[in-house]
Design a protein around this motif. Structure first.
Motif, PDB file in Angstrom:
ATOM      1  N   THR A 199      11.508   9.368  -0.216  1.00  0.00           N
ATOM      2  CA  THR A 199      10.936   8.025  -0.358  1.00  0.00           C
ATOM      3  C   THR A 199       9.552   8.032  -1.008  1.00  0.00           C
ATOM      4  OG1 THR A 199       9.997   8.158   1.870  1.00  0.00           O
ATOM      5  CG2 THR A 199      12.188   7.175   1.658  1.00  0.00           C
ATOM      6  N   PHE A 200       9.152   9.166  -1.608  1.00  0.00           N
ATOM      7  CA  PHE A 200       7.793   9.266  -2.152  1.00  0.00           C
ATOM      8  C   PHE A 200       7.513   8.192  -3.200  1.00  0.00           C
ATOM      9  CE2 PHE A 200       4.578  11.251  -5.002  1.00  0.00           C
ATOM     10  CZ  PHE A 200       3.557  11.423  -4.068  1.00  0.00           C
ATOM     11  N   THR A 201       8.508   7.834  -3.990  1.00  0.00           N
ATOM     12  CA  THR A 201       8.320   6.809  -5.023  1.00  0.00           C
ATOM     13  C   THR A 201       8.868   5.449  -4.576  1.00  0.00           C
ATOM     14  OG1 THR A 201      10.383   7.509  -6.093  1.00  0.00           O
ATOM     15  CG2 THR A 201       8.333   8.498  -6.892  1.00  0.00           C
ATOM     16  N   LYS A 212       4.063  -2.934   0.831  1.00  0.00           N
ATOM     17  CA  LYS A 212       3.639  -2.798  -0.565  1.00  0.00           C
ATOM     18  C   LYS A 212       2.127  -2.897  -0.707  1.00  0.00           C
ATOM     19  CE  LYS A 212       4.675  -4.514  -5.203  1.00  0.00           C
ATOM     20  NZ  LYS A 212       5.519  -5.438  -6.000  1.00  0.00           N
ATOM     21  N   LEU A 213       1.487  -3.663   0.144  1.00  0.00           N
ATOM     22  CA  LEU A 213       0.054  -3.900   0.004  1.00  0.00           C
ATOM     23  C   LEU A 213      -0.815  -2.825   0.650  1.00  0.00           C
ATOM     24  CD1 LEU A 213      -0.080  -7.757   0.643  1.00  0.00           C
ATOM     25  CD2 LEU A 213      -0.149  -6.552  -1.553  1.00  0.00           C
ATOM     26  N   ALA A 214      -0.238  -1.952   1.453  1.00  0.00           N
ATOM     27  CA  ALA A 214      -1.038  -0.941   2.154  1.00  0.00           C
ATOM     28  C   ALA A 214      -1.699   0.014   1.164  1.00  0.00           C
ATOM     29  CB  ALA A 214      -0.152  -0.156   3.118  1.00  0.00           C
ATOM     30  N   LYS A 215      -2.952   0.347   1.426  1.00  0.00           N
ATOM     31  CA  LYS A 215      -3.705   1.279   0.569  1.00  0.00           C
ATOM     32  C   LYS A 215      -3.748   2.650   1.229  1.00  0.00           C
ATOM     33  CE  LYS A 215      -6.652  -2.162  -1.662  1.00  0.00           C
ATOM     34  NZ  LYS A 215      -8.049  -2.585  -1.934  1.00  0.00           N
ATOM     35  N   MET A 216      -2.599   3.291   1.271  1.00  0.00           N
ATOM     36  CA  MET A 216      -2.501   4.606   1.894  1.00  0.00           C
ATOM     37  C   MET A 216      -1.639   5.527   1.018  1.00  0.00           C
ATOM     38  SD  MET A 216      -2.037   3.553   5.931  1.00  0.00           S
ATOM     39  CE  MET A 216      -0.326   3.060   5.737  1.00  0.00           C
ATOM     40  N   ARG A 217      -1.625   5.286  -0.273  1.00  0.00           N
ATOM     41  CA  ARG A 217      -0.719   6.022  -1.151  1.00  0.00           C
ATOM     42  C   ARG A 217      -1.354   7.324  -1.637  1.00  0.00           C
ATOM     43  NH1 ARG A 217       1.475   1.060  -4.920  1.00  0.00           N
ATOM     44  NH2 ARG A 217       1.503  -0.481  -3.257  1.00  0.00           N
ATOM     45  N   VAL A 218      -0.572   8.380  -1.545  1.00  0.00           N
ATOM     46  CA  VAL A 218      -1.033   9.685  -2.019  1.00  0.00           C
ATOM     47  C   VAL A 218      -1.424   9.601  -3.490  1.00  0.00           C
ATOM     48  CG1 VAL A 218      -0.338  12.073  -2.462  1.00  0.00           C
ATOM     49  CG2 VAL A 218       0.370  10.941  -0.339  1.00  0.00           C
ATOM     50  N   LEU A 332       3.502  12.090   5.718  1.00  0.00           N
ATOM     51  CA  LEU A 332       3.368  13.257   4.847  1.00  0.00           C
ATOM     52  C   LEU A 332       4.095  12.981   3.530  1.00  0.00           C
ATOM     53  CD1 LEU A 332       3.922  16.166   7.412  1.00  0.00           C
ATOM     54  CD2 LEU A 332       1.782  15.038   6.731  1.00  0.00           C
ATOM     55  N   GLY A 333       3.680  11.902   2.906  1.00  0.00           N
ATOM     56  CA  GLY A 333       4.271  11.509   1.631  1.00  0.00           C
ATOM     57  C   GLY A 333       5.439  10.562   1.739  1.00  0.00           C
ATOM     58  N   GLU A 334       5.965  10.341   2.951  1.00  0.00           N
ATOM     59  CA  GLU A 334       7.057   9.379   3.114  1.00  0.00           C
ATOM     60  C   GLU A 334       6.568   7.984   2.700  1.00  0.00           C
ATOM     61  OE1 GLU A 334       7.426  12.665   6.131  1.00  0.00           O
ATOM     62  OE2 GLU A 334       5.869  11.173   5.692  1.00  0.00           O
ATOM     63  N   HIS A 335       7.400   7.283   1.947  1.00  0.00           N
ATOM     64  CA  HIS A 335       7.047   5.973   1.384  1.00  0.00           C
ATOM     65  C   HIS A 335       5.818   6.060   0.480  1.00  0.00           C
ATOM     66  CE1 HIS A 335      10.007   4.313   4.137  1.00  0.00           C
ATOM     67  NE2 HIS A 335       9.388   4.926   5.132  1.00  0.00           N
TER      68      HIS A 335
END
Length: 515
Positions: A199-201, A212-218, A332-335
Motif C-alpha cells: 500500500t506504499f503508493t 488523503k490529507l494526513a501529512k505523514m508520508r514517507v 512502516l510505509g503502509e499507506h
C-alpha cells in the motif's frame, strides 16, 4: 507471603510496530531476545491502544482509565500526580516500585512520577546520546546511548532492591522514536532492501478524506534530519532542498524535472545520493527510514536480552512476569506513511508479549482482544491486589492462562482527540473494532486543519472495514448495502461502549435516528 507474589517487569518501547518484531512474522528484521519472551510465554495478536499517541497511551497504561477520565487527551496534556495509578496501588500493598526512562507525562513538581520508590526519567522526548535524566535528586547527564543507560538504571534498581519484597519495574525506552539515531555498532545491519509495503503508493480512494490529507508520508513529509543526511549549502543553483525540520507544515516535493537536481549526502560517511525519478527518491527515503528504524530496534533487542539474562542469573525468572510492548503501533510505509495517530491497524495495534512460567504455557498465542487500559488491572490481579474501582480496564489474567471467559468483551475502543494538529494534519476520530469489523467516525470541530471547511458535508465521515476480507483497509464499505446490518451492529456497539466508559459522542446517535 509477600515474597511469593510475582515481580513485574514492564518493558515498553516508543513507536515500536509489531511488524518489526520477528516473532510477529513479517520477516523484515531479527529480534531474538524479544522473540524469546513470546517463545517462553504468550504473544497477543490483538492488543490495541485506546489513543494512538504517546502521552495519552502512557496515561491509560498507568491509570487503567480512558483519557477522557484521566484528562490526558493530547500530546500536550500533563498527568495529575495526585491522581490514582497502578504504582500507588501496588506500593500500598508491599511492592517496591520504579519508573525508568521515558515518562512524557509532564515535568516539574506537579507532574513528576508519583507512586514510585525510585524514578529516573528523561525530560520530554529525551536524547539518544548522553541524555539528561531527572530523578528524586535532581537532573544529571549520563554519557552513552539511551537504550543502554535505561537498561543499566533498571538493572541497578533490581540489584539494590529489598529481596524480601516483590518489585514492579516500568522500563520505558526512548527508542525507536523519531529521529532513529542508532548505535554505530549496528551501522552495517539491514543493508539489504526491505520489501516495500503493497500500500506504499496508496491513492486513498474509497476512504474518508482524513487519510488523503494526513501529512505523514514517507515520500513527502520526511526531513533530511530524519534520514541522517545533509545537503550542500547554497541556493537554487545548488539544487532542490528537502525540508529540514519536522514541525514544518509545508511540504517540499520536488517536481519530476527537479528531482535530478536533488543531492543528498550521508552525514557520517559522505556518500552522495542523486536520483533520476520521483519514484527512485521515494524508495530511497523508505529504505533509509527502515534501515535507521530497524538498527535502533536492534539495541532494544540487545538490552532486553541483558535484562532476561540477569533475571536468569539471579534465579528470578520463574517468579517474574516480563512484558514487552510499545506505547502504540507505527506505520512502516503502509499507506505511504510513517508515524501513528490513526485507528488504522498498523498504528492501532500494539505488540504485546508476556512471560510468566508459573502460569503461561510457553509458545502460546492469544487472539482475543485486549487494550492498554487493561494493563493496570491485570498487574493488580497478578499481584493479588484488589482492582480499584477507579480503573476502567479489565484484567486479562485468565487469557494468559489459556482460558477465555464466555463474557469476554471482544471490542477495542479508540479515540484520538487532537482537533488542531497542523503538523500532521490528523483528524480527530473515534471508533470500535471487534474480531472482524472496524468502525471509525472522523470529525474535526475547529476547522483548522488543511482541507477542513466549515459547512462541508464531508467534514464528518464514517468508515467501516471488513478486516477479514480487506485486511489492508483499502475499501470503506460503510455505504455498501451488503454491510448495512453490520453497520448498525457496529454503531450500536460503539454507542454502548461510549456509554459504558462515560465518553461523549459527537455523532448523531443511531438509537435516535433508527426505529
Amino acid at each position: 507471603m509477600a515474597n511469593e507474589r510475582p515481580n513485574i517487569v514492564f518493558i515498553m518501547a516508543d513507536d515500536h510496530a509489531a511488524k518489526s518484531i520477528s516473532c510477529y512474522g513479517a520477516g523484515i528484521n531479527h529480534t531474538p531476545n524479544l522473540d524469546r519472551i513470546a517463545k517462553e510465554g504468550m504473544l497477543f495478536n490483538h492488543c490495541y491502544v485506546t489513543n494512538s499517541i504517546c502521552t495519552p497511551s502512557r496515561a491509560a497504561i498507568l491509570t487503567g482509565q480512558h483519557n477522557h477520565v484521566n484528562d490526558v487527551m493530547t500530546l500536550d496534556s500533563k498527568i495529575n500526580k495526585r491522581g490514582p495509578n497502578v504504582a500507588k496501588q501496588l506500593r500500598s500493598h508491599g511492592y517496591q516500585t520504579a519508573m525508568v526512562g521515558k515518562w512524557h507525562l509532564g515535568e516539574g513538581k506537579e507532574h513528576e512520577p508519583s507512586g514510585f520508590d525510585y524514578w529516573d526519567v528523561v525530560p520530554g522526548q529525551g536524547e539518544y546520546w548522553d541524555p539528561s535524566f531527572i530523578g528524586q535528586n535532581g537532573t544529571r547527564n549520563i554519557p552513552g546511548y539511551a537504550t543502554d543507560i535505561i537498561t543499566d538504571l533498571s538493572l541497578d534498581f533490581i540489584k539494590k532492591r529489598d529481596t524480601k519484597r516483590p518489585f514492579f519495574l516500568m522500563c520505558h525506552h526512548k527508542a525507536p522514536h523519531r529521529s532513529w539515531e542508532y548505535d554505530p555498532k549496528h551501522k552495517d545491519l539491514y543493508k539489504e532492501k526491505v520489501k516495500v509495503p503493497d500500500t506504499f503508493t496508496d491513492d486513498y480512494k474509497n476512504r474518508a478524506r482524513a487519510a488523503k490529507l494526513a501529512k505523514m508520508r514517507v515520500a513527502e513529509d520526511m526531513t533530511y534530519f530524519d534520514l541522517g543526511i545533509v545537503q550542500p549549502d547554497g541556493g537554487s543553483e545548488i539544487g532542490e532542498k528537502m525540508i529540514n525540520a519536522w514541525w514544518w507544515t509545508d511540504r517540499k516535493i520536488p517536481a519530476p524535472e527537479d528531482v535530478t537536481k536533488l543531492k543528498l549526502i550521508d552525514k557520517q560517511d559522505g556518500t552522495v545520493f542523486t536520483f533520476k525519478t520521483p519514484e527512485e527518491l521515494a524508495d530511497f527515503k523508505f529504505q533509509r527510514y527502515m534501515q535507521r528504524y530497524l538498527r535502533t530496534i536492534q539495541s532494544v533487542d540487545d538490552n532486553v536480552g541483558r535484562l532476561l539474562d540477569f533475571l536468569d542469573a539471579e534465579g528470578l525468572a520463574e517468579n517474574t512476569i516480563v512484558i514487552y510492548t510499545s506505547d502504540q503501533g507505527f506505520f512502516l510505509g503502509e499507506h505511504g506513511w510513517f508515524d501513528k495517530r490513526f485507528m488504522y491497524e498498523e498504528s492501532f495495534q500494539m505488540p504485546f508479549m508476556i512471560r510468566y512460567p508459573k502460569e503461561i504455557k510457553a509458545g502460546s498465542v492469544c487472539n482475543d482482544i485486549i487494550c492498554n487500559v487493561d494493563f493496570a488491572p491485570t498487574f493488580c490481579d497478578f499481584a493479588n491486589v484488589t482492582i480499584p474501582t477507579f480503573m476502567q480496564g479489565v484484567s486479562f489474567r485468565s487469557l494468559v492462562q489459556g482460558k477465555t471467559p464466555e463474557n469476554w468483551q471482544q471490542v477495542a475502543y479508540h479515540r484520538y482527540w487532537m482537533h488542531n494538529d497542523m503538523i500532521h494534519n490528523a483528524y480527530a476520530h473515534y471508533g470500535v473494532r471487534d474480531q472482524r469489523y472496524k468502525l471509525i467516525y472522523w470529525y474535526n470541530e475547529d476547522f483548522c486543519l488543511e482541507g477542513a471547511r466549515p459547512g462541508d458535508a464531508d467534514q464528518k465521515e464514517w468508515e467501516l472495514f471488513d478486516c477479514d476480507e480487506d485486511p489492508l483497509e483499502l475499501f470503506n464499505v460503510y455505504d455498501d448495502p451488503k454491510y448495512q446490518d453490520v453497520r448498525r451492529k457496529m454503531t450500536l456497539m460503539l454507542e454502548a461502549k461510549m456509554a459504558e466508559i462515560g465518553d461523549v459522542p459527537v455523532h448523531e446517535m443511531l438509537s435516535l435516528t433508527v426505529s
